[in-house]
Design a protein around this motif. Structure first.
Motif, PDB file in Angstrom:
ATOM      1  N   LEU B 164       0.843  -1.196   0.000  1.00 49.05           N
ATOM      2  CA  LEU B 164       0.000   0.000   0.000  1.00 49.05           C
ATOM      3  C   LEU B 164       0.880   1.249   0.000  1.00 49.05           C
ATOM      4  CD1 LEU B 164      -3.010  -0.482   2.475  1.00 49.05           C
ATOM      5  CD2 LEU B 164      -3.085  -0.230  -0.004  1.00 49.05           C
ATOM      6  N   LEU B 165       0.536   2.185  -0.867  1.00 46.45           N
ATOM      7  CA  LEU B 165       1.241   3.468  -0.907  1.00 46.45           C
ATOM      8  C   LEU B 165       0.311   4.529  -0.339  1.00 46.45           C
ATOM      9  CD1 LEU B 165       2.506   3.235  -4.617  1.00 46.45           C
ATOM     10  CD2 LEU B 165       3.688   2.430  -2.566  1.00 46.45           C
ATOM     11  N   PHE B 166       0.814   5.364   0.540  1.00 45.69           N
ATOM     12  CA  PHE B 166       0.003   6.440   1.126  1.00 45.69           C
ATOM     13  C   PHE B 166       0.643   7.779   0.781  1.00 45.69           C
ATOM     14  CE2 PHE B 166      -2.888   4.119   3.946  1.00 45.69           C
ATOM     15  CZ  PHE B 166      -2.278   2.875   4.018  1.00 45.69           C
ATOM     16  N   ASP B 167      -0.114   8.622   0.093  1.00 47.98           N
ATOM     17  CA  ASP B 167       0.409   9.933  -0.294  1.00 47.98           C
ATOM     18  C   ASP B 167      -0.219  11.015   0.596  1.00 47.98           C
ATOM     19  OD1 ASP B 167       1.578  12.043  -1.535  1.00 47.98           O
ATOM     20  OD2 ASP B 167       0.523  11.818  -3.450  1.00 47.98           O
ATOM     21  N   GLU B 168       0.458  11.363   1.650  1.00 49.32           N
ATOM     22  CA  GLU B 168      -0.035  12.344   2.631  1.00 49.32           C
ATOM     23  C   GLU B 168      -1.492  12.093   2.996  1.00 49.32           C
ATOM     24  OE1 GLU B 168       1.166  16.305   2.353  1.00 49.32           O
ATOM     25  OE2 GLU B 168       2.798  15.940   0.938  1.00 49.32           O
ATOM     26  N   PRO B 169      -1.780  10.911   3.550  1.00 53.65           N
ATOM     27  CA  PRO B 169      -3.183  10.516   3.752  1.00 53.65           C
ATOM     28  C   PRO B 169      -3.926  11.374   4.767  1.00 53.65           C
ATOM     29  CG  PRO B 169      -1.707   8.986   4.837  1.00 53.65           C
ATOM     30  CD  PRO B 169      -0.849   9.869   4.011  1.00 53.65           C
ATOM     31  N   THR B 170      -3.215  12.104   5.620  1.00 53.18           N
ATOM     32  CA  THR B 170      -3.927  12.876   6.647  1.00 53.18           C
ATOM     33  C   THR B 170      -3.791  14.379   6.446  1.00 53.18           C
ATOM     34  OG1 THR B 170      -1.994  12.772   8.095  1.00 53.18           O
ATOM     35  CG2 THR B 170      -3.670  11.073   8.394  1.00 53.18           C
ATOM     36  N   SER B 171      -3.125  14.796   5.365  1.00 53.48           N
ATOM     37  CA  SER B 171      -2.839  16.226   5.206  1.00 53.48           C
ATOM     38  C   SER B 171      -4.076  17.065   4.908  1.00 53.48           C
ATOM     39  CB  SER B 171      -1.815  16.441   4.091  1.00 53.48           C
ATOM     40  OG  SER B 171      -0.608  15.808   4.441  1.00 53.48           O
ATOM     41  N   ALA B 172      -5.112  16.447   4.326  1.00 52.24           N
ATOM     42  CA  ALA B 172      -6.298  17.224   3.964  1.00 52.24           C
ATOM     43  C   ALA B 172      -7.406  17.080   5.003  1.00 52.24           C
ATOM     44  CB  ALA B 172      -6.807  16.791   2.594  1.00 52.24           C
ATOM     45  N   LEU B 173      -7.058  16.484   6.156  1.00 55.40           N
ATOM     46  CA  LEU B 173      -8.093  16.202   7.153  1.00 55.40           C
ATOM     47  C   LEU B 173      -8.118  17.260   8.248  1.00 55.40           C
ATOM     48  CD1 LEU B 173      -7.531  12.373   7.689  1.00 55.40           C
ATOM     49  CD2 LEU B 173      -9.331  13.475   6.355  1.00 55.40           C
ATOM     50  N   ASP B 174      -9.315  17.466   8.802  1.00 55.53           N
ATOM     51  CA  ASP B 174      -9.404  18.283  10.007  1.00 55.53           C
ATOM     52  C   ASP B 174      -8.661  17.556  11.128  1.00 55.53           C
ATOM     53  OD1 ASP B 174     -10.910  20.170   8.756  1.00 55.53           O
ATOM     54  OD2 ASP B 174     -12.828  19.270   9.312  1.00 55.53           O
ATOM     55  N   PRO B 175      -8.047  18.295  12.044  1.00 56.98           N
ATOM     56  CA  PRO B 175      -7.199  17.663  13.074  1.00 56.98           C
ATOM     57  C   PRO B 175      -7.893  16.546  13.833  1.00 56.98           C
ATOM     58  CG  PRO B 175      -7.013  20.052  13.174  1.00 56.98           C
ATOM     59  CD  PRO B 175      -8.054  19.759  12.150  1.00 56.98           C
ATOM     60  N   GLU B 176      -9.186  16.716  14.124  1.00 55.63           N
ATOM     61  CA  GLU B 176      -9.831  15.694  14.952  1.00 55.63           C
ATOM     62  C   GLU B 176     -10.094  14.405  14.190  1.00 55.63           C
ATOM     63  OE1 GLU B 176     -11.319  18.416  13.851  1.00 55.63           O
ATOM     64  OE2 GLU B 176     -13.482  18.115  13.536  1.00 55.63           O
ATOM     65  N   MET B 177      -9.847  14.421  12.880  1.00 58.39           N
ATOM     66  CA  MET B 177     -10.098  13.206  12.095  1.00 58.39           C
ATOM     67  C   MET B 177      -8.819  12.453  11.734  1.00 58.39           C
ATOM     68  SD  MET B 177     -12.952  14.741   9.642  1.00 58.39           S
ATOM     69  CE  MET B 177     -14.518  15.234  10.349  1.00 58.39           C
TER      70      MET B 177
END
Lengths: 224, 246
Positions: B164-177
Motif C-alpha cells: 500500500l502506498l500512502f500519499d499524505e493521507p492525513t494532510s487534507a483532514l481536520d485535526p480531529e479526524m
C-alpha cells in the motif's frame, strides 16, 4: 390568419416534421462525432490532440451555409469530375445531415472535452491505481461525472442545432423555412406566414427545453 | 537482504518535469512487511517518488521493480502490477458518481477478480474493519474527510494488494479526524502489510515505521530506524527540518 392556417397548416406541420427529422439525424451523428473528437482531444497523444483541434477549428471557422453549399454542391462536383458523371449524388437530407452533424459535432467535441477536463484528475488516477485500464476508468468513473456537468451545454447545443436546420433551406430541403417561403410565394401573406413559423419554432423549442430541464433535475437527484 | 523478500527495488530513479529535475538519484529497497515513512519538506520530491512506484508518473530514468515486475520496462502490463499495489491519496479521490459500495466493488468486479456477490461480501468485511459498515450505501459527498479516507483505504484493500502506498493521507483532514485514519494504518502495519507512507505525522513515523527516509532536493539525505533519523539525525538538513516540525 385563420384562413392561412386552415389552408397551409398541414403543409407547415409536415415541414416541421421534416425539420425535426433533420435535427434528429444531425444530432445523432453529432453526438458520435463529438464523443470521438472530444475523447481524442483529452488523450495523452499529440497526434490525436492535433487531429481533434484541426477538425474543431476547421468546422468552427466555416459558416454553416458555406459548409452546406460545399457538401451539397461542391463535393459531388469534385467526385463527379474525378470519377465521371453522377458518380456521387447526395439527397438534401443526406447532405443536410452531414452538414449538421459536422457543425454540431465540432461544438459537442468542445463541450465533451471541457466536461471531461472538469472532472478532478484524481478520479482518473485513483481508478488507474486500482489497476483499471484507461478506457474502463474513463467509461465507469470519469465520463459519468463529466456528463452531469455537460448536460446544460448539450441541451443548449441541441437547441442551436434545431434552429440551424433553417439554414439548410438553402439546399432545398423541405424543412419549415423552405416550405414557408413557398407558402409566402403562393399566398403573399408574408406577416401571417412568418408569424406562424416563428410561433411553431418557439413552441417546439420551449417544450424541448422544459423536458430537458426535468430530465436534468432527475439525473441530479439523490447525488448531492 | 534476501532477494525474494524485496517487494520494491528502486535504483537510480530520476524524474524530470520538463527542465525541472524533481528526483535526481533515488535508490531504495523495501522488503516485505516493512513500513517505510518518507519525510521531507514540500518540493523535496517525496510525493513524486511515491507516484513513480506505481507509475502514475512516467519514470525518466533508472529502474523500479515491484513484486518482481520491472515497471520501467514498457512491455510490462502496468495494470496487472497496479492490482497488487494499492494507493491512498491526499484528497481521497473516492469516485463521486458511485456510493461507498460502488467504490469498493468497481475494480474487483471490472477486473474479474471476484463476482459481484463475492466482492460485496468482501467489501462489507473491509468496511466493518474500518468501522464504516453503516455507510455502505452513502455517497462520498455525505461522508466526513476521515470517513472518506477510511473508505479509500478499504477500497484499496478490496483488491487484496501486497503493498500500500500512502500519499499524505492525513494532510487534507481536520485535526480531529487524523487519529481515526492513523488508527486504521497502524492496524494494517501490525498485520504485516508492506507500506510506503509519505506523511508529516512524525508521531506516526516514530511509532509505526520500521524505517524512516528523509528526502530533500530530489535525493535521499538520510535513512534509518525512527530512533536513528528522528532522535539522532546526522545530516544538517535533517536536523534543520526536524527542528521546524517537532
Amino acid at each position: 390568419m385563420i384562413r392561412i392556417i386552415t389552408t397551409y397548416g398541414g403543409l407547415l406541420l409536415t415541414a416541421m416534421g421534416q425539420t425535426l427529422l433533420l435535427a434528429l439525424c444531425g444530432l445523432f451523428f453529432a453526438c458520435i462525432l463529438g464523443l470521438i473528437f472530444g475523447l481524442l482531444s483529452v488523450l495523452k497523444n499529440r497526434v490525436c490532440n492535433i487531429v481533434s483541434i484541426i477538425f474543431v477549428d476547421a468546422i468552427r471557422g466555416v459558416p454553416m451555409i458555406v459548409l452546406a453549399f460545399y457538401i451539397y454542391f461542391g463535393m459531388p462536383a469534385l467526385f463527379n469530375g474525378l470519377m465521371g458523371y453522377n458518380a456521387v449524388t447526395l439527397t438534401a437530407l443526406q447532405a443536410g445531415t452531414i452538414c449538421l452533424s459536422l457543425n454540431c459535432g465540432a461544438y459537442m467535441a468542445e463541450i465533451i472535452r471541457a466536461g471531461i477536463q472538469s472532472v478532478d484528475k484524481g478520479q482518473m488516477e485513483a481508478a488507474r491505481s486500482l489497476g483499471l485500464p484507461y478506457w474502463k476508468a474513463m467509461y465507469r468513473v470519469v465520463l459519468p461525472q463529466a456528463i452531469r456537468t455537460m448536460i446544460p451545454s448539450i441541451i443548449n447545443q441541441f437547441i442551436i442545432t434545431l434552429k440551424d436546420t433553417s439554414i439548410l433551406s438553402v439546399i432545398g430541403f423541405p424543412e419549415l423555412v423552405n416550405t414557408a417561403k413557398n407558402v409566402v410565394a403562393n399566398s403573399f401573406r408574408t406577416f401571417e406566414v412568418w408569424t406562424i413559423v416563428a410561433v411553431m419554432y418557439l413552441i417546439i423549442i420551449t417544450v424541448l427545453s422544459r423536458v430537458a430541464k426535468i430530465l436534468e433535475r432527475r439525473l441530479n437527484r439523490g447525488r448531492e | 537482504m534476501a532477494e525474494n523478500n524485496v517487494k520494491i527495488h528502486v535504483s537510480h530513479l530520476k524524474k524530470s518535469f520538463g527542465n525541472l529535475e524533481v528526483l535526481k538519484d533515488v535508490s531504495v529497497d523495501v522488503t516485505q512487511g516493512e513500513v517505510v515513512v518518507v519525510l521531507g519538506p514540500s518540493g523535496s520530491g517525496k510525493s513524486t517518488f511515491l507516484r513513480c512506484l506505481n507509475r502514475l508518473e512516467t519514470i525518466t530514468d533508472g529502474q523500479v521493480i515491484v513484486d518482481g515486475y520491472d515497471i520501467t520496462d514498457k512491455k510490462t502490463d502496468i495494470n496487472k502490477v497496479r492490482e497488487n499495489i494499492g494507493m491512498v491519496f491526499q484528497h481521497f479521490n473516492l469516485f463521486n458518481n458511485l456510493n461507498v459500495m460502488g467504490n469498493m466493488i468497481l475494480a474487483p468486479t471490472e477486473l474479474k477478480k471476484a463476482t459481484k456477490a463475492e466482492a460485496t461480501a468482501n467489501a462489507l468485511k473491509l468496511l466493518k474493519r474500518v468501522g464504516l459498515l453503516d455507510k455502505a450505501e452513502a455517497y462520498p459527498s455525505q461522508l466526513s474527510g476521515g470517513q472518506k479516507q477510511r473508505v479509500a483505504i478499504a477500497r484499496a484493500l478490496a483488491m487484496n494488494p501486497d503493498i500500500l502506498l500512502f500519499d499524505e493521507p492525513t494532510s487534507a483532514l481536520d485535526p480531529e479526524m487524523v487519529g481515526e485514519v492513523l488508527q486504521v494504518m497502524k492496524q494494517l502495519a501490525s498485520e504485516g502489510m508492506t507500506m510506503v507512507v509519505v506523511t508529516h505525522e512524525i508521531g506516526f513515523a516514530r511509532e509505526v515505521a520500521s524505517r524512516v527516509i528523509f528526502m530533500e532536493g530530489g535525493y535521499i539525505v538520510e535513512e534509518g530506524t525512527p530512533e536513528e533519523v528522528l532522535d539522532h539525525p546526522k545530516e544538517a538538513r535533517t536536523i534543520d527540518f526536524l527542528s521546524k516540525v517537532l
